[in-house]
Scaffold this motif. Structure first.
Motif, PDB file in Angstrom:
ATOM      1  N   UNK A   1       0.818  -1.187   0.000  1.00 54.42           N
ATOM      2  CA  UNK A   1       0.000   0.000   0.000  1.00 54.42           C
ATOM      3  C   UNK A   1       0.869   1.260   0.000  1.00 54.42           C
ATOM      4  N   UNK A   2       2.016   1.230   0.705  1.00 56.43           N
ATOM      5  CA  UNK A   2       2.825   2.445   0.813  1.00 56.43           C
ATOM      6  C   UNK A   2       3.400   2.896  -0.522  1.00 56.43           C
ATOM      7  N   UNK A   3       3.469   1.987  -1.479  1.00 57.73           N
ATOM      8  CA  UNK A   3       3.945   2.404  -2.799  1.00 57.73           C
ATOM      9  C   UNK A   3       2.956   3.359  -3.464  1.00 57.73           C
ATOM     10  N   UNK A   4       1.718   3.376  -3.018  1.00 53.94           N
ATOM     11  CA  UNK A   4       0.704   4.285  -3.560  1.00 53.94           C
ATOM     12  C   UNK A   4       0.742   5.665  -2.899  1.00 53.94           C
ATOM     13  N   UNK A   5       1.507   5.828  -1.824  1.00 55.17           N
ATOM     14  CA  UNK A   5       1.563   7.098  -1.119  1.00 55.17           C
ATOM     15  C   UNK A   5       2.363   8.115  -1.922  1.00 55.17           C
ATOM     16  N   UNK A   6       1.846   9.326  -1.967  1.00 60.39           N
ATOM     17  CA  UNK A   6       2.594  10.412  -2.580  1.00 60.39           C
ATOM     18  C   UNK A   6       3.746  10.781  -1.650  1.00 60.39           C
ATOM     19  N   UNK A   7       4.651  11.583  -2.141  1.00 60.94           N
ATOM     20  CA  UNK A   7       5.759  12.032  -1.305  1.00 60.94           C
ATOM     21  C   UNK A   7       5.219  12.792  -0.084  1.00 60.94           C
ATOM     22  N   UNK A   8       4.183  13.600  -0.283  1.00 62.31           N
ATOM     23  CA  UNK A   8       3.590  14.338   0.830  1.00 62.31           C
ATOM     24  C   UNK A   8       3.008  13.418   1.889  1.00 62.31           C
ATOM     25  N   UNK A   9       2.319  12.369   1.468  1.00 58.11           N
ATOM     26  CA  UNK A   9       1.739  11.416   2.417  1.00 58.11           C
ATOM     27  C   UNK A   9       2.850  10.663   3.155  1.00 58.11           C
ATOM     28  N   UNK A  10       3.920  10.340   2.456  1.00 58.68           N
ATOM     29  CA  UNK A  10       5.058   9.686   3.115  1.00 58.68           C
ATOM     30  C   UNK A  10       5.688  10.612   4.146  1.00 58.68           C
ATOM     31  N   UNK A  11       5.750  11.908   3.810  1.00 58.29           N
ATOM     32  CA  UNK A  11       6.277  12.884   4.762  1.00 58.29           C
ATOM     33  C   UNK A  11       5.406  12.929   6.024  1.00 58.29           C
ATOM     34  N   UNK A  12       4.091  12.825   5.843  1.00 65.75           N
ATOM     35  CA  UNK A  12       3.178  12.827   6.994  1.00 65.75           C
ATOM     36  C   UNK A  12       3.464  11.621   7.881  1.00 65.75           C
ATOM     37  N   UNK A  13       3.622  10.454   7.273  1.00 70.90           N
ATOM     38  CA  UNK A  13       3.895   9.239   8.049  1.00 70.90           C
ATOM     39  C   UNK A  13       5.235   9.380   8.781  1.00 70.90           C
ATOM     40  N   UNK A  14       6.235   9.900   8.106  1.00 66.88           N
ATOM     41  CA  UNK A  14       7.544  10.105   8.729  1.00 66.88           C
ATOM     42  C   UNK A  14       7.444  11.081   9.893  1.00 66.88           C
ATOM     43  N   UNK A  15       6.714  12.164   9.689  1.00 62.84           N
ATOM     44  CA  UNK A  15       6.542  13.156  10.754  1.00 62.84           C
ATOM     45  C   UNK A  15       5.740  12.572  11.919  1.00 62.84           C
ATOM     46  N   UNK A  16       4.760  11.720  11.627  1.00 67.69           N
ATOM     47  CA  UNK A  16       3.985  11.065  12.692  1.00 67.69           C
ATOM     48  C   UNK A  16       4.900  10.188  13.542  1.00 67.69           C
ATOM     49  N   UNK A  17       5.806   9.486  12.893  1.00 67.14           N
ATOM     50  CA  UNK A  17       6.783   8.673  13.630  1.00 67.14           C
ATOM     51  C   UNK A  17       7.650   9.578  14.490  1.00 67.14           C
ATOM     52  N   UNK A  18       8.033  10.723  13.943  1.00 69.62           N
ATOM     53  CA  UNK A  18       8.822  11.696  14.708  1.00 69.62           C
ATOM     54  C   UNK A  18       8.065  12.202  15.928  1.00 69.62           C
ATOM     55  N   UNK A  19       6.768  12.489  15.767  1.00 73.66           N
ATOM     56  CA  UNK A  19       5.945  12.923  16.914  1.00 73.66           C
ATOM     57  C   UNK A  19       5.912  11.826  17.973  1.00 73.66           C
ATOM     58  N   UNK A  20       5.752  10.588  17.538  1.00 75.37           N
ATOM     59  CA  UNK A  20       5.722   9.474  18.487  1.00 75.37           C
ATOM     60  C   UNK A  20       7.047   9.377  19.240  1.00 75.37           C
TER      61      UNK A  20
END
Length: 194
Positions: A1-20
């Motif tokens: 599924x992650x291959x369908x993520x845009x660069x912006x959506x991937x950035x959101x996931x990365x930032x969410x991990x950073x918040x955690x």
């Protein structure tokens, strides 16, 4: 599924991990995804937040999320359901905090951990939101999952995050209208509810 993520959506996931990581959470939650979406600039999400007045009320959103964590992660709807059974959650929280200190019902970081795992697992709710974002994207006829789909997924899933967003005027319909114009009456809405 992650291959369908845009660069912006991937950035959101990365930032969410950073918040955690910054908060010491053991898992990435829906709350972390929402906070990461607040970091976006120049996107449909940032436009929707501005149009709905959320951009100026981020502190209020964070306070509402913090209050839900203080209640042990219970949403207002769950608290009201328990009240219907004669259980006063506010009284229970007050008693527990009187005995064990403020925030005693929050999920705690395991003590004594000196090294953090390289990867944080996603909590079931966050995984479900990511899966819902795929269904929303497909329902809208989009080939990729963007940060806009992630925000719609967070508004569509029942729980604390969608409740806090709705309390601040960011329902699924309002967010969809702010990001895409007139509310989608077809597949996108059906995908959100499924």
């Amino acid at each position: 599924m992650f291959e369908r993520f845009t660069e912006g959506a991937r950035d959101v996931v990365t930032e969410a991990i950073g918040h955690a990581c910054r908060t010491g959470a053991d898992t990435v939650t829906e709350e972390h995804l929402l906070l990461a979406l607040f970091e976006r600039r120049g996107t449909r999400v940032s436009f929707a937040f501005a149009a709905l007045g959320l951009a100026d009320r981020r502190a209020s959103v964070e306070d509402a999320l913090r209050e839900a964590r203080r209640r042990g992660g219970l949403s207002k709807a769950e608290t009201e359901a328990l009240a219907g059974l004669g259980i006063d959650v506010a009284e229970i929280v007050a008693r527990v905090e009187a005995a064990h200190g403020e925030g005693a019902l929050r999920v705690a970081v395991k003590p004594g951990r000196t090294r953090r795992p390289r990867r944080r697992p996603f909590a079931p709710g966050a995984k479900a939101a990511l899966a819902r974002s795929l269904r929303i994207a497909l329902g809208r006829g989009d080939r990729a999952i963007g940060d806009a789909h992630l925000l719609l997924a967070l508004t569509a899933r029942p729980g604390v995050v969608s409740e806090v967003l709705a309390d601040h005027g960011a329902t699924y319909t309002a967010v969809e209208r702010a990001m895409f114009g007139a509310a989608d009456t077809g597949e996108g809405t059906a995908a959100a509810s499924g």
